[in-house]
Enzyme design. Structure first.
Site, mmCIF file in Angstrom:
data_model
loop_
_atom_site.group_PDB
_atom_site.id
_atom_site.type_symbol
_atom_site.label_atom_id
_atom_site.label_comp_id
_atom_site.label_asym_id
_atom_site.label_seq_id
_atom_site.Cartn_x
_atom_site.Cartn_y
_atom_site.Cartn_z
ATOM 1 N N GLY A 85 0.809 -1.219 0.000
ATOM 2 C CA GLY A 85 0.000 0.000 0.000
ATOM 3 C C GLY A 85 0.835 1.258 0.000
ATOM 4 O O GLY A 85 0.887 1.991 0.988
ATOM 5 N N GLY A 89 -0.421 9.703 -1.386
ATOM 6 C CA GLY A 89 -1.600 10.104 -0.640
ATOM 7 C C GLY A 89 -1.930 9.195 0.512
ATOM 8 O O GLY A 89 -2.905 9.415 1.228
ATOM 9 N N SER A 131 -5.525 -0.447 13.749
ATOM 10 C CA SER A 131 -6.173 0.830 14.045
ATOM 11 C C SER A 131 -6.847 0.759 15.394
ATOM 12 O O SER A 131 -7.311 -0.317 15.825
ATOM 13 C CB SER A 131 -7.220 1.165 12.978
ATOM 14 O OG SER A 131 -8.016 2.282 13.373
ATOM 15 N N TYR A 144 -14.990 -2.803 9.445
ATOM 16 C CA TYR A 144 -13.615 -2.300 9.482
ATOM 17 C C TYR A 144 -12.961 -2.714 10.808
ATOM 18 O O TYR A 144 -11.818 -3.174 10.843
ATOM 19 C CB TYR A 144 -13.607 -0.782 9.343
ATOM 20 C CG TYR A 144 -12.235 -0.154 9.354
ATOM 21 C CD1 TYR A 144 -11.310 -0.438 8.354
ATOM 22 C CD2 TYR A 144 -11.860 0.737 10.369
ATOM 23 C CE1 TYR A 144 -10.045 0.144 8.358
ATOM 24 C CE2 TYR A 144 -10.605 1.323 10.380
ATOM 25 C CZ TYR A 144 -9.695 1.024 9.374
ATOM 26 O OH TYR A 144 -8.448 1.605 9.381
#
Length: 331
Positions: A31, A35, A164, A191
């Protein structure tokens, strides 16, 4: 006395501090399109002269831009592009085969599983799994294990899995990880499930491979507006976050209260924990742990939740993941 590392730690300062550990390393990062955090991380560590940074993404055009940025930062750093889609086991297997065929890259010192998607509408991967679980976890699980021999060939093998703090919104849905084909789907909770899986994967890697010298860590990078947030409607009155608030309220986390909301971090802050977990020697005694703002996450303060710290759940997820990707990995 303030802790040595904290939320205020800056990536550029950590790169300088860990320069000796970065220099000469072969690093693969998933990844890395412009950006995103992967691109920021790669350009930051390039200043300390790793020997090779392998950049991955779904298109060569995108990650070539990151390679060009690295060249501007440090023209001595070699880059190599690896194109594949984490949402396709066929693509993942092909990419892993390519990596394993590289005679001029006999080992990989560091793998950073950074790629991901966030809060997307319901959909499935090529292999029929809910997209966030399939992309964020299963694709990385398969890729990591298929190139494990290259990683273990390093003198200092390390794997960093980017999770996360949003893992708080859901544990693994053992009986319904695919959200009943969308009928029970809630995008933030999905998620959260994928991010819980990321943390549990690092625990399993440490448990299974520590005796072979592997260090594995997971982390919360911080809050930063990247292309990861492309599916959020910031023009909506609630900033497109009402369903996140609904998930927080359903789970009863402290983040359901506005005063506990996270603030957006700077570029220097948001990749600091990436750099810290990648190159710090001080954390070797915390193999398998999840890090938050450059420290081991505190469960009592809701920086990490119990469903993401269980060795039993980690082993259960490993077994489920082997079943779903159709291959066992015995270490």
């Amino acid at each position: 006395m303030a802790p040595r590392y904290s939320k205020d730690s800056k990536a550029s300062e950590l790169v300088q501090e860990f320069a000796d550990n970065i220099k000469g390393k072969v690093i693969l990062v998933t990844g890395t399109s412009p950006g995103g955090l992967g691109a920021l991380y790669c350009t930051a560590i390039a200043k300390a002269s790793p020997s090779l940074i392998i950049l991955t993404g779904r298109t060569a055009a995108a990650i070539q831009k990151t390679a060009d940025e690295i060249k501007v930062v440090n023209s001595d750093v070699k880059t190599q592009l690896l194109i594949f889609d984490l949402a396709s086991f066929q693509s993942v297997r092909k990419a892993a085969g390519e990596v394993n065929s590289w005679k001029d890259v006999p080992h990989i010192d560091l793998l950073v599983n950074n790629a991901g998607i966030m809060a997307v509408p319901y959909g499935t991967t090529e292999d029929g799994f809910e997209r966030q679980f399939g992309t964020n976890h299963l694709g990385h699980f398969l890729f990591t294990n298929l190139i494990m021999d290259k990683i273990l060939a390093s003198k200092t093998p390390r794997i960093v899995v980017v999770s996360s703090v949003a893992h708080r919104t859901n544990p693994i849905r053992w009986a319904d990880y695919n959200w009943s084909d969308g009928k029970t789907y809630q995008r933030w909770m999905a998620y959260g499930q994928s991010k819980t899986a990321n943390i549990l994967m690092a625990i399993s890697l440490a448990q299974k491979l520590q005796r072979k010298g592997l260090q594995a860590f997971s982390l919360h990078p911080g809050i930063f507006l990247t292309n990861l947030s492309r599916d959020l409607d910031f023009n909506a009155p609630d900033g497109g976050m009402s369903d996140l608030t609904a998930a927080e309220t359903f789970m009863g986390t402290k983040y359901m209260h506005p005063e506990n909301a996270y603030l957006v971090d700077s570029e220097e802050q948001v990749i600091a924990t990436h750099v810290f977990c990648s190159f710090s020697d001080d954390i070797q005694g915390h193999n398998g742990k999840y890090f938050h703002e450059c420290h081991v996450a505190d469960e009592a303060n809701e920086e990490v939740y119990s469903w993401a710290t269980s060795a039993i759940y980690a082993d259960k997820l490993w077994t489920l993941s082997e079943k779903l990707v159709g291959q066992e990995f015995k270490y």
